[in-house]
Design a protein around this motif. Structure first.
Motif, PDB file in Angstrom:
ATOM      1  N   ASP A 269       0.772  -1.168  -0.021  1.00  0.00           N
ATOM      2  CA  ASP A 269      -0.063  -0.082   0.214  1.00  0.00           C
ATOM      3  C   ASP A 269       0.890   1.187   0.058  1.00  0.00           C
ATOM      4  OD1 ASP A 269       0.768   0.375   2.661  1.00  0.00           O
ATOM      5  OD2 ASP A 269      -0.772  -0.444   3.635  1.00  0.00           O
ATOM      6  N   ALA A 270       0.208   2.266   0.174  1.00  0.00           N
ATOM      7  CA  ALA A 270       0.974   3.776  -0.236  1.00  0.00           C
ATOM      8  C   ALA A 270       1.917   3.993   1.052  1.00  0.00           C
ATOM      9  CB  ALA A 270      -0.061   4.878   0.007  1.00  0.00           C
ATOM     10  N   SER A 271       1.814   3.144   2.235  1.00  0.00           N
ATOM     11  CA  SER A 271       3.017   3.434   3.337  1.00  0.00           C
ATOM     12  C   SER A 271       4.339   2.969   2.993  1.00  0.00           C
ATOM     13  CB  SER A 271       2.570   2.758   4.469  1.00  0.00           C
ATOM     14  OG  SER A 271       2.505   1.423   4.315  1.00  0.00           O
ATOM     15  N   TRP A 272       4.313   2.206   1.686  1.00  0.00           N
ATOM     16  CA  TRP A 272       5.695   1.576   1.195  1.00  0.00           C
ATOM     17  C   TRP A 272       6.107   2.475   0.000  1.00  0.00           C
ATOM     18  CZ3 TRP A 272       7.725  -2.106   3.979  1.00  0.00           C
ATOM     19  CH2 TRP A 272       7.020  -2.749   5.018  1.00  0.00           C
ATOM     20  N   THR A 273       5.659   3.188  -0.270  1.00  0.00           N
ATOM     21  CA  THR A 273       5.991   4.223  -1.137  1.00  0.00           C
ATOM     22  C   THR A 273       6.841   5.398  -0.862  1.00  0.00           C
ATOM     23  OG1 THR A 273       3.982   4.146  -2.664  1.00  0.00           O
ATOM     24  CG2 THR A 273       5.231   5.856  -3.017  1.00  0.00           C
TER      25      THR A 273
END
Length: 301
Positions: A269-273
């Motif tokens: 998800d976006a937390s890994w971007t």
């Protein structure tokens, strides 16, 4: 004093020992040591502390290093400009760029810069790893360096000797091949688990992306991964991910077509971007009217 002595001096700094520096300069170690000693005799003081563990700069060596780099840079620039003038009558602008930005970003960016102010010069671009590109700028073999940057990472150029501006933005995305043609879920999905660690396709230390990933990992939730493959080039990592070999982080602009076609999918998800900037570096003392005009057109002051 000979030019080769300065190149030898900087080679020792890069390699960390006289033997490795001699190999890189393609001379025997005794001959190489004599040349370093000749430089020290010319200056009048030792530049290196010799030990069984390698060679470290003395205080005098630290003080002399910027002068050696600047002298080589000016000489190389002068030689290149003379050659360019003889060949075309135009000055030569030398760019170094990481592979991830050389193919698509650099041509588009240069077109925008030229639209603001025509660049009346010949342009030479060398694409390589981040480490090699830094070396080109440090040695004066390039006037500009285009690379990714991360707020949590300081590099060898982030000091008073160089200036930089942000010329674009990008993000590092975790990507994986889909499970199947009709199943768009990632084959390898973060964060993984201790029971089934995810195979990681990682950039080598020579890649600038590895620095950003290392800095960001401390801020992101821990993932259960195992090293599976390493490579200098993000394009190679993306190709291995498409082949289903594991997950990797790559610049979004590099895999936009793969994501649109479903050949790659987001592996978390976006937390890994990881947000990235695209930065243009130059020496603080930039010489040449063409180089100065380009820097101003790119947004530098």
């Amino acid at each position: 004093m000979e030019l080769a002595w300065l190149e030898d001096f900087l080679a020792v700094i890069d390699c960390g020992s006289f033997s490795r520096a001699a190999d890189s300069r393609h001379v025997t170690q005794p001959a190489f040591s004599r040349r370093i000693r000749s430089l020290e005799d010319w200056i009048g003081t030792p530049l290196f502390e010799r030990s069984s563990h390698g060679a470290a700069l003395t205080a005098a060596g630290e003080r002399f290093r910027p002068s050696a780099e600047a002298a080589l840079r000016k000489l190389l620039h002068g030689r290149e400009d003379a050659i360019a003038a003889a060949d075309s009558g135009l000055p030569l602008l030398r760019f170094a760029s990481t592979h991830a930005l050389a193919l698509d970003f650099f041509p588009q960016w240069l077109r925008k810069v030229e639209a603001r102010s025509p660049v009346d010069a010949s342009i030479r671009l060398i694409a390589d790893t981040m480490h090699a590109c830094e070396q080109l700028l440090l040695r004066g073999e390039a006037q500009f360096l285009l690379c990714h940057g991360h707020a949590g990472v300081s590099g060898r150029l982030d000091n008073g000797d160089y200036r930089s501006i942000t010329v674009g933005n990008d993000v590092l995305l975790p990507v994986s091949a889909p499970r199947a043609a009709n199943d768009p879920r990632p084959r390898f999905e973060l964060p993984g688990s201790p029971d089934e660690p995810l195979p990681l396709l990682a950039p080598t230390e020579a890649s600038g992306l590895s620095r950003a990933l290392a800095a960001a990992q401390a801020q992101l939730a821990p993932a259960q991964v195992r090293p599976a493959f390493t490579a200098h080039l993000a394009t190679v990592l993306a190709a291995m991910a498409r082949d289903g070999r594991g997950l990797t982080w790559v610049p979004q602009r590099l895999v936009a077509d793969d994501l649109a076609a479903g050949r790659l999918v987001h592996a978390g998800d976006a937390s890994w971007t990881i947000p990235m900037s695209i930065r243009l570096y130059r020496p603080r003392n930039l010489t040449g009217a063409a180089a100065t005009r380009l820097w101003a057109a790119a947004g530098g002051d």
